[in-house]
Scaffold this active site. Structure first.
Site, mmCIF file in Angstrom:
data_model
loop_
_atom_site.group_PDB
_atom_site.id
_atom_site.type_symbol
_atom_site.label_atom_id
_atom_site.label_comp_id
_atom_site.label_asym_id
_atom_site.label_seq_id
_atom_site.Cartn_x
_atom_site.Cartn_y
_atom_site.Cartn_z
ATOM 1 N N ASP A 114 1.065 -1.205 -0.306
ATOM 2 C CA ASP A 114 -0.038 -0.209 -0.467
ATOM 3 C C ASP A 114 1.009 1.071 -0.430
ATOM 4 O O ASP A 114 1.203 1.353 0.649
ATOM 5 C CB ASP A 114 -1.385 -0.558 1.262
ATOM 6 C CG ASP A 114 -2.240 1.107 1.764
ATOM 7 O OD1 ASP A 114 -3.043 0.854 0.367
ATOM 8 O OD2 ASP A 114 -1.636 1.812 1.730
ATOM 9 N N ASN A 122 -2.973 12.901 -2.818
ATOM 10 C CA ASN A 122 -4.204 13.638 -3.643
ATOM 11 C C ASN A 122 -4.768 14.668 -3.493
ATOM 12 O O ASN A 122 -5.291 15.708 -3.810
ATOM 13 C CB ASN A 122 -5.761 12.398 -3.756
ATOM 14 C CG ASN A 122 -5.308 11.600 -5.000
ATOM 15 O OD1 ASN A 122 -4.742 11.392 -5.204
ATOM 16 N ND2 ASN A 122 -6.250 10.293 -4.615
ATOM 17 N N HIS A 127 -5.632 14.145 -8.409
ATOM 18 C CA HIS A 127 -6.348 12.842 -8.594
ATOM 19 C C HIS A 127 -5.194 13.314 -9.811
ATOM 20 O O HIS A 127 -5.078 11.634 -10.176
ATOM 21 C CB HIS A 127 -7.258 12.633 -9.039
ATOM 22 C CG HIS A 127 -8.146 12.409 -7.633
ATOM 23 N ND1 HIS A 127 -7.847 11.685 -6.549
ATOM 24 C CD2 HIS A 127 -8.774 13.637 -6.820
ATOM 25 C CE1 HIS A 127 -8.711 12.092 -6.328
ATOM 26 N NE2 HIS A 127 -8.837 12.807 -6.349
ATOM 27 N N ASP A 131 -2.929 9.979 -10.105
ATOM 28 C CA ASP A 131 -2.454 8.304 -11.011
ATOM 29 C C ASP A 131 -1.308 8.294 -11.140
ATOM 30 O O ASP A 131 -0.992 7.346 -12.313
ATOM 31 C CB ASP A 131 -3.989 8.669 -11.874
ATOM 32 C CG ASP A 131 -5.219 8.873 -12.046
ATOM 33 O OD1 ASP A 131 -5.501 8.447 -10.841
ATOM 34 O OD2 ASP A 131 -5.865 9.062 -12.655
ATOM 35 N N GLU A 157 -4.775 2.360 -4.418
ATOM 36 C CA GLU A 157 -3.176 2.107 -3.976
ATOM 37 C C GLU A 157 -2.581 1.283 -3.676
ATOM 38 O O GLU A 157 -1.704 1.225 -3.296
ATOM 39 C CB GLU A 157 -2.714 3.615 -3.202
ATOM 40 C CG GLU A 157 -3.430 3.128 -2.072
ATOM 41 C CD GLU A 157 -4.434 4.436 -1.156
ATOM 42 O OE1 GLU A 157 -5.034 4.592 0.000
ATOM 43 O OE2 GLU A 157 -5.204 4.291 -2.258
#
Length: 237
Positions: A114, A122, A127, A131, A157
């Site tokens: 993770d 973010n 975002h 990404d 994630e």
């Protein structure tokens, strides 16, 4: 045996027409009129047959093109059904299916990771930047895992690495390599901060279920998070 290149498919028919024309040249022969009508009918038949053969060839070519396109579309649909659109690694459903397949036939080691503090990325940069970080992490994983190992994205994630037939020690060693690979990558965040990830590792023998394997690795992941993040933790062997 197929005709050689350039061979006239109706060569023998053409010879028959030629012979009939030679006989037809005798205007006094009793069969003169009947033979003339036969020649005309036969030539019409040959012309129509040639036209149909050309049409059939074109249709066969078009059918082959359509079949090839259908095959390509089927492969594309299969890829989309099993791969994550953002990263190109396996999606969650494919990870579960592959893991169950391996556990039915052999032991499986599982790495769950993770991205640490991903919400901050973010919230701070938006975002699209998030990404890009996710894509870069997927690239880090793909560049480091050995052949026969499968990488998947199972959540926003969160990623999973499947290691068929591997034991806990081998999986833990790979997880540490992956951790270092992510930590050492330049993600080029606007504030220059590094990106790290936490890892949980489990390994189960043949016959166990995916939920058990994933649950153990996930519990180890949260142990790594509680211990300070950017580290590898293993489920009890």
């Amino acid at each position: 045996m197929p005709p050689a290149p350039g061979h006239d498919l109706f060569e023998y028919e053409a010879l028959a027409v030629s012979a009939a024309r030679a006989a037809y040249a005798d205007a006094n022969a009793w069969h003169h009129q009947a033979l003339g009508e036969l020649i005309l009918a036969y030539e019409r038949l040959l012309r129509e047959t040639r036209r149909l053969v050309r049409r059939s060839d074109r249709e066969e070519l078009e059918m082959n093109r359509l079949n090839q396109r259908l095959h390509e579309l089927a492969q594309e649909l299969q890829y989309r059904a099993t791969h994550d659109a953002l990263t190109g690694v396996l999606n969650r459903a494919a990870v579960i299916e592959r893991a169950r397949h391996h556990l039915e036939r052999e032991g499986l080691a599982l790495i769950v990771l993770d991205i640490d503090h991903f919400k901050r990325v973010n919230d701070s940069f938006g975002h699209p930047v998030g990404d890009e970080v996710i894509r870069a992490v997927a690239d880090c994983l793909r560049s480091e895992v050995p052949a026969g190992t499968e990488v998947g994205r199972v959540g926003g994630e969160e990623f999973t690495v499947l290691l068929p037939g591997r034991d806990l020690a081998a999986a833990a060693a790979l997880a540490e390599c992956l951790r270092q690979r992510v930590t050492g990558h330049d993600f080029a965040l606007p504030d220059g901060q590094p990106v790290t990830a936490s890892f949980g590792v489990s390994s189960l023998a043949q016959g166990h279920g995916f939920d058990q394997a994933y649950g153990l690795a996930d519990a180890a992941l949260y142990e790594a998070k509680r211990a300070g993040r950017n580290r590898v933790a293993c489920a009890p062997g």
